[in-house]
Write a protein that holds these residues in place. Structure first.
Motif, short mmCIF file in Angstrom:
data_model
loop_
_atom_site.label_atom_id
_atom_site.label_comp_id
_atom_site.label_asym_id
_atom_site.label_seq_id
_atom_site.Cartn_x
_atom_site.Cartn_y
_atom_site.Cartn_z
N UNK A 24 38.80 38.57 50.04
CA UNK A 24 37.93 38.87 48.93
C UNK A 24 38.74 39.31 47.72
N UNK A 25 38.32 38.92 46.50
CA UNK A 25 39.06 39.36 45.31
C UNK A 25 38.85 40.86 45.05
N UNK A 26 39.85 41.44 44.40
CA UNK A 26 39.72 42.85 44.02
C UNK A 26 38.75 42.94 42.85
N UNK A 27 38.33 44.17 42.52
CA UNK A 27 37.41 44.37 41.39
C UNK A 27 38.05 43.86 40.10
N UNK A 28 39.37 44.10 39.94
CA UNK A 28 40.07 43.67 38.73
C UNK A 28 40.10 42.14 38.63
N UNK A 29 40.40 41.48 39.76
CA UNK A 29 40.42 40.01 39.77
C UNK A 29 39.02 39.45 39.49
N UNK A 30 38.02 40.04 40.11
CA UNK A 30 36.65 39.57 39.93
C UNK A 30 36.22 39.71 38.47
N UNK A 32 38.22 39.73 35.86
CA UNK A 32 38.98 38.74 35.09
C UNK A 32 38.37 37.34 35.24
N UNK A 33 38.05 36.97 36.47
CA UNK A 33 37.46 35.65 36.71
C UNK A 33 36.09 35.51 36.05
N UNK A 34 35.31 36.58 36.07
CA UNK A 34 33.99 36.56 35.44
C UNK A 34 34.11 36.37 33.94
N UNK A 35 35.06 37.07 33.32
CA UNK A 35 35.28 36.92 31.88
C UNK A 35 35.70 35.50 31.54
#
Length: 64
Positions: A24-30, A32-35
């Motif tokens: 699962x992606x970390x909160x920071x990765x998630x 970044x991907x959402x942006x």
């Protein structure tokens, strides 16, 4: 019939086991991907709006 459809309980147990193995992606990765996704969608909305406006004006000029 597929193996999982014969025994739903076994199928759900196996799904649970597989979900634990998912990376699962970390909160920071998630975030970044959402942006990136939101900005990409915004870009395409503006791009296609401009193309649509341009084509509409071209058709209007050709028909007048």
């Amino acid at each position: 019939m597929a193996e999982g459809t014969k025994n739903p309980v076994r199928f759900l147990r196996e799904v649970g086991r597989e979900m634990k193995r998912v990376s699962w992606p970390t909160r920071k990765e998630l975030t970044k991907y959402t942006i990136v996704v939101v900005l990409t969608i915004a870009f395409f909305v503006v791009f296609f709006a401009v193309v649509d406006l341009g084509l509409s004006e071209l058709v209007r000029l050709l028909l007048d």
